[in-house]
Design an enzyme around this catalytic site. Structure first.
Site, short mmCIF file in Angstrom:
data_model
loop_
_atom_site.label_atom_id
_atom_site.label_comp_id
_atom_site.label_asym_id
_atom_site.label_seq_id
_atom_site.Cartn_x
_atom_site.Cartn_y
_atom_site.Cartn_z
N ASP A 91 0.85 -1.22 -0.02
CA ASP A 91 -0.19 -0.04 0.03
C ASP A 91 0.95 1.34 0.13
O ASP A 91 0.50 2.24 0.25
CB ASP A 91 -0.92 -0.14 1.14
N ASP A 146 5.60 -8.97 9.08
CA ASP A 146 5.65 -7.43 9.02
C ASP A 146 7.14 -7.33 8.34
O ASP A 146 8.01 -7.99 8.18
CB ASP A 146 5.60 -6.93 10.13
N ASP A 242 -5.11 -8.51 14.89
CA ASP A 242 -4.57 -9.78 15.33
C ASP A 242 -5.28 -9.97 16.67
O ASP A 242 -5.50 -11.20 16.52
CB ASP A 242 -2.92 -9.48 15.37
#
Length: 493
Positions: A91, A146, A242
């Site tokens: 993104d 991540d 999460d």
């Protein structure tokens, strides 16, 4: 006047009582974890007869300093050919896009099934990206990393079999322990590692041993796709998507499996604005998730002990509210002790009893420190590290209390990413040229943190002047903690 003194002492005592409750839950989890470490290590389950299709999702947003090493590390994962799909969920709005595209083309040319997914808008932030990725893949299992993570090549070989062992049909998640690429970079990273190790070496192990709710830690783990879909998919209505999905899945009867022996190395934040961004998201998101799920937890048929642990788990960020309130009240308490009514003095001895809450917490952190020391030498002695960590945590209580209150009140806020700067080696320097500003470090909150540091220094002086030393250790920790937070905020501004 007497009524005001009684009110002050009562509120202070209630805060201590909350801290004692939290401390006792950590003590029980520590006992459970120590039993696990004392027991023989169970053999790993055998490899499945047919390795499943695995999708590795890499959610990115402006990660130019770490994106290439992340993609390269995931491209090096050892897994059967044709059974792996790496999804770069990008993104980004900066140079990250071109860097990611180049690495995707490079690995695709070598035969890896890797795709670069770009959404027209960043709807739903990370949760939206993960949900979008699922519509573009057929993976039965979904691993998530991540941008600051560097999984070892054997990560999938060591984790995937746990979805196919005996009694694992309802295993929805396999979570691994976070390692630390840059623990020795600075005092800031050492204290973060100390706190995270307690969660991963003790808390997660104890929750699993006691049959209590675990949480997927947002990265460094694998989901069964069927579990995600059965639990309702990724939601973006909290900052901890999460934790939210973890509770929805376990309330639906799915089980989570935690592997402390498998580490997923990651980079710790090295600047105060990055750390505060991360802390805000974690503390506010936990409060939002508590607001969303706590009632359902108590309506479930889970054992009472599991519901109690879930309550403290979801409300653990509220501890910062108690710490802040106690801290602010502690300076007037010096004067109440010295100048207050004589009949109130026995109450102070009763309140001092609750300071025994530090004993279970010491047991908790000591166990984690010992387990971490088996992996690598500790950067400093346990006692000094514990005191600095407690002080630093107290120093973050104003910042984190604001996040908790916003979460409990249901106030919405944007998902602010934690900047990753690719700085691993201690003393490497150069971070000032690698800046992603997340907030105004010199805003009103930082000024208040500096004023609170001065306030607790005044409390120390008042204690010496009035010969009241009972709160001196507390004020020394508070002054040190707020002083550290204020110093790093100025230094990293």
């Amino acid at each position: 006047m007497l009524a005001l003194q009684v009110l002050l002492i009562t509120v202070y005592g209630l805060c201590l009582l909350l801290l004692l409750g939290f401390s006792l839950t950590q003590w029980q989890l520590t006992r459970l974890a120590r039993r696990v470490y004392a027991a023989p290590v169970l053999p790993a389950p055998p490899a499945p007869a047919e390795w499943p299709l695995v999708t590795v999702q890499l959610p990115l947003y402006n990660e130019q300093f770490v994106v290439e090493r992340l993609i390269d590390a995931c491209a090096a994962l050892d897994y059967p050919a044709g059974r792996l799909h790496v999804q770069v969920l990008d993104d980004s709005t900066d140079e990250t896009v071109a860097l990611a595209a180049a690495r995707v083309r490079h690995h695709a040319a070598r035969g890896l099934h890797i795709t670069h997914e770009r959404r027209p808008e960043r709807t739903g932030f990370k949760a939206g990206a993960l949900a979008h990725g699922l519509t573009c893949t057929a993976g039965e299992l979904v691993a998530i990393f991540d941008a600051d993570f560097l999984p070892e090549p054997d990560f999938l070989r060591r984790t995937v079999p746990h979805f196919f062992g005996p009694g694992s049909a309802r295993t929805g998640v396999v979570q691994t322990r976070w390692g630390h690429l840059n623990e020795d970079y600075s005092l800031l990273t050492q204290l973060q590692a100390f706190g995270l190790n307690a969660h991963f070496f003790v808390e997660q192990v104890g929750r699993q041993a006691g049959g209590h709710f675990l949480n997927f830690n947002g990265t460094g783990g694998i989901w069964r796709r069927a579990c995600i879909e059965d639990a309702g998919g990724w939601h973006a209505d909290t900052l901890t998507e999460d934790l939210d999905l973890s509770y929805r899945a376990q309330l639906r009867g799915w089980h989570f499996h935690y592997l402390p022996q498998v580490a997923a190395p990651a980079e710790l934040p090295i600047t105060m604005d990055a750390l505060k961004s991360q802390q805000f998201r974690w503390t506010k998101g936990a409060a939002e998730t508590a607001r969303k799920h706590l009632r359902q937890v108590w309506r479930s048929k889970q054992p009472l002990s599991t519901r109690l642990h879930a309550t403290f788990h979801l409300l653990n960020s509220a501890v910062f509210l108690a710490i802040l309130l106690m801290a602010v009240l502690s300076v007037p308490l010096v004067f109440v002790r010295a100048l207050g009514a004589e009949q109130l003095r026995p109450v102070f001895y009763l309140a001092a009893f609750f300071l025994l809450a530090l004993v279970p917490l010491t047991f908790y952190f000591r166990t984690a420190w010992q387990q971490a020391a088996r992996q690598r030498p500790a950067p400093m002695g346990f006692g000094g590290q514990l005191l600095l960590f407690l002080a630093f945590s107290m120093g973050l209580s104003l910042h984190n209390s604001r996040a908790v209150m916003l979460g409990l009140l249901g106030r919405r806020s944007a998902f602010i990413r934690t900047p990753k700067l690719g700085m691993v080696a201690a003393g490497a320097g150069g971070w000032r040229g690698r800046r992603y500003r997340t907030s105004r470090l010199l805003g009103g909150l930082t000024v208040l943190e500096g004023l609170l540091a001065a306030y607790f220094l005044f409390g120390i002086g008042a204690g010496f002047y009035l010969h009241e030393y009972g709160l001196l250790p507390t004020h020394m920790l508070l002054a040190t903690g707020y002083g550290l937070v204020f110093y790093y905020s100025l230094r990293h501004a």
